[in-house]
Design a protein around this motif. Structure first.
Motif, PDB file in Angstrom:
ATOM      1  N   THR A 266     144.530  20.751   6.099  1.00 20.92           N
ATOM      2  CA  THR A 266     145.241  21.903   6.653  1.00 20.92           C
ATOM      3  C   THR A 266     144.797  23.187   5.968  1.00 20.92           C
ATOM      4  O   THR A 266     144.571  24.218   6.619  1.00 20.92           O
ATOM      5  CB  THR A 266     146.755  21.714   6.480  1.00 20.92           C
ATOM      6  OG1 THR A 266     147.164  20.502   7.123  1.00 20.92           O
ATOM      7  CG2 THR A 266     147.515  22.883   7.082  1.00 20.92           C
ATOM      8  N   GLU A 267     144.640  23.123   4.630  1.00 31.83           N
ATOM      9  CA  GLU A 267     144.200  24.300   3.892  1.00 31.83           C
ATOM     10  C   GLU A 267     142.778  24.690   4.278  1.00 31.83           C
ATOM     11  O   GLU A 267     142.459  25.879   4.401  1.00 31.83           O
ATOM     12  CB  GLU A 267     144.275  24.015   2.392  1.00 31.83           C
ATOM     13  CG  GLU A 267     143.992  25.219   1.523  1.00 31.83           C
ATOM     14  CD  GLU A 267     144.215  24.938   0.049  1.00 31.83           C
ATOM     15  OE1 GLU A 267     143.914  25.810  -0.770  1.00 31.83           O
ATOM     16  OE2 GLU A 267     144.685  23.826  -0.266  1.00 31.83           O
ATOM     17  N   LEU A 268     141.918  23.695   4.473  1.00 34.58           N
ATOM     18  CA  LEU A 268     140.546  23.984   4.900  1.00 34.58           C
ATOM     19  C   LEU A 268     140.526  24.668   6.261  1.00 34.58           C
ATOM     20  O   LEU A 268     139.731  25.583   6.507  1.00 34.58           O
ATOM     21  CB  LEU A 268     139.730  22.690   4.943  1.00 34.58           C
ATOM     22  CG  LEU A 268     139.299  22.099   3.595  1.00 34.58           C
ATOM     23  CD1 LEU A 268     138.625  20.758   3.802  1.00 34.58           C
ATOM     24  CD2 LEU A 268     138.366  23.066   2.875  1.00 34.58           C
ATOM     25  N   ALA A 269     141.411  24.214   7.135  1.00 33.03           N
ATOM     26  CA  ALA A 269     141.485  24.853   8.451  1.00 33.03           C
ATOM     27  C   ALA A 269     141.931  26.306   8.328  1.00 33.03           C
ATOM     28  O   ALA A 269     141.394  27.199   9.013  1.00 33.03           O
ATOM     29  CB  ALA A 269     142.441  24.064   9.341  1.00 33.03           C
ATOM     30  N   GLN A 270     142.893  26.565   7.430  1.00 32.24           N
ATOM     31  CA  GLN A 270     143.344  27.938   7.230  1.00 32.24           C
ATOM     32  C   GLN A 270     142.233  28.802   6.628  1.00 32.24           C
ATOM     33  O   GLN A 270     142.061  29.962   7.000  1.00 32.24           O
ATOM     34  CB  GLN A 270     144.578  27.944   6.326  1.00 32.24           C
ATOM     35  CG  GLN A 270     145.804  27.307   6.954  1.00 32.24           C
ATOM     36  CD  GLN A 270     146.979  27.239   6.001  1.00 32.24           C
ATOM     37  OE1 GLN A 270     146.840  27.528   4.807  1.00 32.24           O
ATOM     38  NE2 GLN A 270     148.142  26.855   6.488  1.00 32.24           N
TER      39      GLN A 270
ATOM     40  N   SER B 197     140.514  32.078   8.121  1.00 34.77           N
ATOM     41  CA  SER B 197     140.433  33.339   7.382  1.00 34.77           C
ATOM     42  C   SER B 197     139.006  33.841   7.310  1.00 34.77           C
ATOM     43  O   SER B 197     138.749  35.052   7.400  1.00 34.77           O
ATOM     44  CB  SER B 197     140.998  33.146   5.970  1.00 34.77           C
ATOM     45  OG  SER B 197     142.352  32.748   6.012  1.00 34.77           O
ATOM     46  N   MET B 198     138.050  32.906   7.149  1.00 41.28           N
ATOM     47  CA  MET B 198     136.650  33.312   7.091  1.00 41.28           C
ATOM     48  C   MET B 198     136.195  33.912   8.410  1.00 41.28           C
ATOM     49  O   MET B 198     135.370  34.839   8.432  1.00 41.28           O
ATOM     50  CB  MET B 198     135.787  32.105   6.715  1.00 41.28           C
ATOM     51  CG  MET B 198     135.992  31.611   5.289  1.00 41.28           C
ATOM     52  SD  MET B 198     135.027  30.146   4.900  1.00 41.28           S
ATOM     53  CE  MET B 198     133.357  30.774   5.071  1.00 41.28           C
ATOM     54  N   GLU B 199     136.735  33.400   9.496  1.00 37.06           N
ATOM     55  CA  GLU B 199     136.392  33.979  10.796  1.00 37.06           C
ATOM     56  C   GLU B 199     136.941  35.391  10.936  1.00 37.06           C
ATOM     57  O   GLU B 199     136.360  36.235  11.623  1.00 37.06           O
ATOM     58  CB  GLU B 199     136.938  33.090  11.916  1.00 37.06           C
ATOM     59  CG  GLU B 199     136.255  31.724  12.001  1.00 37.06           C
ATOM     60  CD  GLU B 199     136.877  30.856  13.068  1.00 37.06           C
ATOM     61  OE1 GLU B 199     137.875  31.303  13.683  1.00 37.06           O
ATOM     62  OE2 GLU B 199     136.379  29.739  13.297  1.00 37.06           O
ATOM     63  N   GLU B 200     138.087  35.641  10.261  1.00 32.48           N
ATOM     64  CA  GLU B 200     138.710  36.961  10.363  1.00 32.48           C
ATOM     65  C   GLU B 200     138.118  37.961   9.384  1.00 32.48           C
ATOM     66  O   GLU B 200     138.389  39.157   9.486  1.00 32.48           O
ATOM     67  CB  GLU B 200     140.220  36.838  10.123  1.00 32.48           C
ATOM     68  CG  GLU B 200     140.929  36.002  11.183  1.00 32.48           C
ATOM     69  CD  GLU B 200     142.398  35.789  10.860  1.00 32.48           C
ATOM     70  OE1 GLU B 200     142.798  36.174   9.727  1.00 32.48           O
ATOM     71  OE2 GLU B 200     143.128  35.259  11.717  1.00 32.48           O
ATOM     72  N   VAL B 201     137.343  37.472   8.388  1.00 35.30           N
ATOM     73  CA  VAL B 201     136.779  38.373   7.386  1.00 35.30           C
ATOM     74  C   VAL B 201     135.876  39.417   8.024  1.00 35.30           C
ATOM     75  O   VAL B 201     135.924  40.607   7.687  1.00 35.30           O
ATOM     76  CB  VAL B 201     136.017  37.561   6.317  1.00 35.30           C
ATOM     77  CG1 VAL B 201     135.146  38.476   5.475  1.00 35.30           C
ATOM     78  CG2 VAL B 201     136.992  36.824   5.422  1.00 35.30           C
TER      79      VAL B 201
END
Length: 280
Positions: A98-102, A106-110
């Motif tokens: 779940t954390e990896l998915a988050q 987040s990396m996509e939103e960077v």
């Protein structure tokens, strides 16, 4: 202790042989019966020996069964412990997934954040440059260089966006701190066409004064408000402020304990370029 069927059979045969021995003991004096009696005794002994061996095998098998049973209990406990451990590991694994998915989200939103924050920092630096230009002119070289360094930093690709933003915010924080501190520093100021060494005294942003090294000249920065913006000029001060300024300079240099001081407060005056339209 419970006897096995083989042990019981051996016991019955032993008792039967013993009864037979006692029954024939009365006829022991008969020579013809001695041979038969010897055969019976030998048979009984063989049966007893066989029973003993059988019992020993039974005991050995019983011990092996007990050992195997204990081993089975130990293995069962280990299996139960491993089952609980696997459940815990699975829970942790699910949490990490779940954390990896988050993190992936987040990396996509960077990239989106970087595209938005870069123009924001550029506007912040431009605003800071305009503020320094219109502000009270203390530490002009230091403050101008800080803005120039920020502009140069924005062009560098080897500095992370987060570090750039941190430095911009830090520059703003330094400017904020100027408004609530007292400071004394030396510099050169053109006075009546001559460059003279003076000591500047800054009290927040409400007062900026100077005093020549020999104390013969005092002055303050006075703002001028006009339609085109904020400017200012140096105004000569009376020698009545000399003692107060000297005391304030020593306090700013931590040569005296904080105390009440008498210094002029820069006030705004109307410039000659003011519009003739009265302010409402």
């Amino acid at each position: 202790m419970k006897l096995s069927k083989l042990a019981k059979a051996s016991l019955y045969l032993s008792l039967s042989a013993s009864s037979l021995i006692f029954a024939t003991s009365a006829n022991a004096t008969d020579p013809s019966s001695e041979t038969s009696l010897s055969k019976v005794v030998n048979a009984g002994q063989k049966i007893n020996q066989s029973a003993v061996k059988s019992q020993q095998r039974v005991n050995n098998l019983t011990e092996q069964v007990q050992t195997k049973l204990q081993q089975f209990h130990v293995v069962t406990k280990e299996v139960d412990g491993l089952s609980i451990y696997n459940q815990q590991m699975q829970t942790q694994l699910d949490s990490q997934l779940t954390e990896l998915a988050q993190i992936a989200k987040s990396m996509e939103e960077v990239s989106v954040i970087e595209r938005q924050i870069s123009p924001l920092m550029a506007r912040m630096i431009s605003t800071l440059a305009a503020f320094v230009k219109l502000d009270v002119p203390f530490l002009p070289n230091e403050r101008t260089k800080r803005v120039a360094d920020l502009k140069s930093m924005m062009k560098r690709a080897d500095i992370a966006v987060s570090e750039k933003f941190r430095r911009v915010v830090e520059a703003y924080q330094i400017e904020v701190d100027y408004g609530r501190t007292i400071e004394a520093y030396s510099g050169v100021l053109p006075i009546e066409g001559k460059k003279m060494d003076v000591d500047f005294l800054r009290i927040g942003r409400v007062s900026l004064v100077y005093q020549t090294r020999d104390g013969s000249r005092l002055g303050e920065w006075q703002k001028l408000s006009g339609k085109t913006g904020q400017t200012g000029q140096w105004k000569t001060l009376s020698q009545d402020y000399r003692l107060g300024i000297n005391k304030a300079l020593r306090i700013a240099r931590k040569q005296l304990a904080p105390d009440l001081i008498l210094v002029p407060i820069s006030g705004a005056v109307v410039s000659i370029n003011q519009s003739s339209t009265p302010a409402e």
